[in-house]
Scaffold this active site. Sequence first.
Site, PDB file in Angstrom:
ATOM      1  CE  LYS A  57      70.605 -36.418  50.053  1.00  0.00           C
ATOM      2  NZ  LYS A  57      70.740 -37.847  49.983  1.00  0.00           N
ATOM      3  NE  ARG A  74      76.778 -39.149  46.890  1.00  0.00           N
ATOM      4  CZ  ARG A  74      76.100 -38.058  46.523  1.00  0.00           C
ATOM      5  NH1 ARG A  74      75.389 -37.373  47.398  1.00  0.00           N
ATOM      6  NH2 ARG A  74      76.128 -37.666  45.259  1.00  0.00           N
TER       7      ARG A  74
HETATM    8  N1  HH2 Z   1      72.174 -38.623  47.510  1.00  0.00           N
HETATM    9  C1  HH2 Z   1      72.227 -37.958  46.344  1.00  0.00           C
HETATM   10  C2  HH2 Z   1      72.865 -38.508  45.228  1.00  0.00           C
HETATM   11  N2  HH2 Z   1      73.464 -39.716  45.313  1.00  0.00           N
HETATM   12  N3  HH2 Z   1      74.069 -41.614  46.584  1.00  0.00           N
HETATM   13  C3  HH2 Z   1      74.026 -42.299  47.729  1.00  0.00           C
HETATM   14  N4  HH2 Z   1      74.621 -43.492  47.824  1.00  0.00           N
HETATM   15  N5  HH2 Z   1      73.382 -41.805  48.836  1.00  0.00           N
HETATM   16  C4  HH2 Z   1      72.748 -40.610  48.824  1.00  0.00           C
HETATM   17  O1  HH2 Z   1      72.147 -40.220  49.852  1.00  0.00           O
HETATM   18  C5  HH2 Z   1      72.763 -39.846  47.613  1.00  0.00           C
HETATM   19  C6  HH2 Z   1      73.445 -40.400  46.483  1.00  0.00           C
HETATM   20  C7  HH2 Z   1      71.613 -36.607  46.248  1.00  0.00           C
HETATM   21  O2  HH2 Z   1      72.546 -35.623  46.589  1.00  0.00           O
HETATM   22  P1  HH2 Z   1      73.369 -34.738  45.542  1.00  0.00           P
HETATM   23  O3  HH2 Z   1      74.256 -35.589  44.717  1.00  0.00           O
HETATM   24  O4  HH2 Z   1      74.067 -33.633  46.238  1.00  0.00           O
HETATM   25  O5  HH2 Z   1      72.243 -34.063  44.666  1.00  0.00           O
HETATM   26  P2  HH2 Z   1      71.673 -34.368  43.219  1.00  0.00           P
HETATM   27  O6  HH2 Z   1      71.145 -35.769  43.204  1.00  0.00           O
HETATM   28  O7  HH2 Z   1      70.601 -33.323  43.052  1.00  0.00           O
HETATM   29  O8  HH2 Z   1      72.802 -34.206  42.246  1.00  0.00           O
END
Ligand code: HH2
Length: 293
Positions: free
Chosen positions: A232, A266
């Site tokens: 992040k 995660r």
């Molecule tokens: N962060 C993201 C998405 N889902 N779920 C939980 N529980 N906690 C988090 O910190 C979290 C999440 C964002 O990360 P990512 O899935 O890599 O990116 P994007 O939302 O752009 O797909």
Amino acid sequence: MDLPGVSRAMCWRLPRTHLEFGRRPLLMGIVNVTPDSFSDGGRYLDPQAAVEHALRLEAEGAAILDIGGESTRPYAQPVEAAEELRRVMPVIRELSQKTSLPISIDTHKAEVAREAIAAGAQIVNDVTALRGDSRMIEVLLETGAAVCLMHMQGTPQTMQDNPVYQNVVAEVAGFLEERLRIVQSAGVPRERVAIDPGIGFGKRLEHNLMLLREIDRFHSLGCAILVGHSRKRFIAELIGDFSADRLPGTVAVALALARKGVQILRVHDVGAVAQALRVFEAVTEGDPSPVVE
Ligand code: HH2
């Protein structure tokens, strides 16, 4: 890593199994079936690529696979349920035949959660903590699915505009406590719930750092703590370089959170984080069962 006087959750109950927590955090591997996720958008939009990626994460040591069809990065465009289903369902269907790992659906839409669970998912990872869709609670009650409740200030379209807190740790803990109270009073037992401070969701650098430093205070809610810090922006902000690889920073945070007894991380880079956690545990606490080949 033991926290005297604090009721650290020892397991997360899912419909067909339960996840037991030991000294090392379990890893939730991220599978983004999206064109626009912040770090890997477009890489796994093809269902076959997503399935292969998920199986690779399993081989690298993931304990859970989190499948998402809508990016939640700042200013991301919302996606209709039909499109989200079109992206995630082929992946969930195939994975539920090919893996015994619990599958989590990263969605805030009840319709998507319901179909994903019918195809084999056991966890709903809801970044709105059930505020996004009033029908989500029914899905949890009808299916017995487990849930991750995450804190977010605002929405992905507004959250980074000017997040303000008086005391970020107290406010996020208070929010999660209230959401937990609501889902419990609706009939979802605490053992089915994990809580997440929502790193990067309506938070500035100092807010993210405060939450990570004081994450052990969240153990008193009696649920598994899940943290999604992987790759992040705060890591880039800390080092002052937005083009640098964020894996070393991701690993550093993982080790710090392991020390604080966080139960689930995660992450995108399961293999690297798993190796770091294994070695860290061995050299800091003594490993009772080293694997020697
Ligand atoms: N962060 C993201 C998405 N889902 N779920 C939980 N529980 N906690 C988090 O910190 C979290 C999440 C964002 O990360 P990512 O899935 O890599 O990116 P994007 O939302 O752009 O797909």
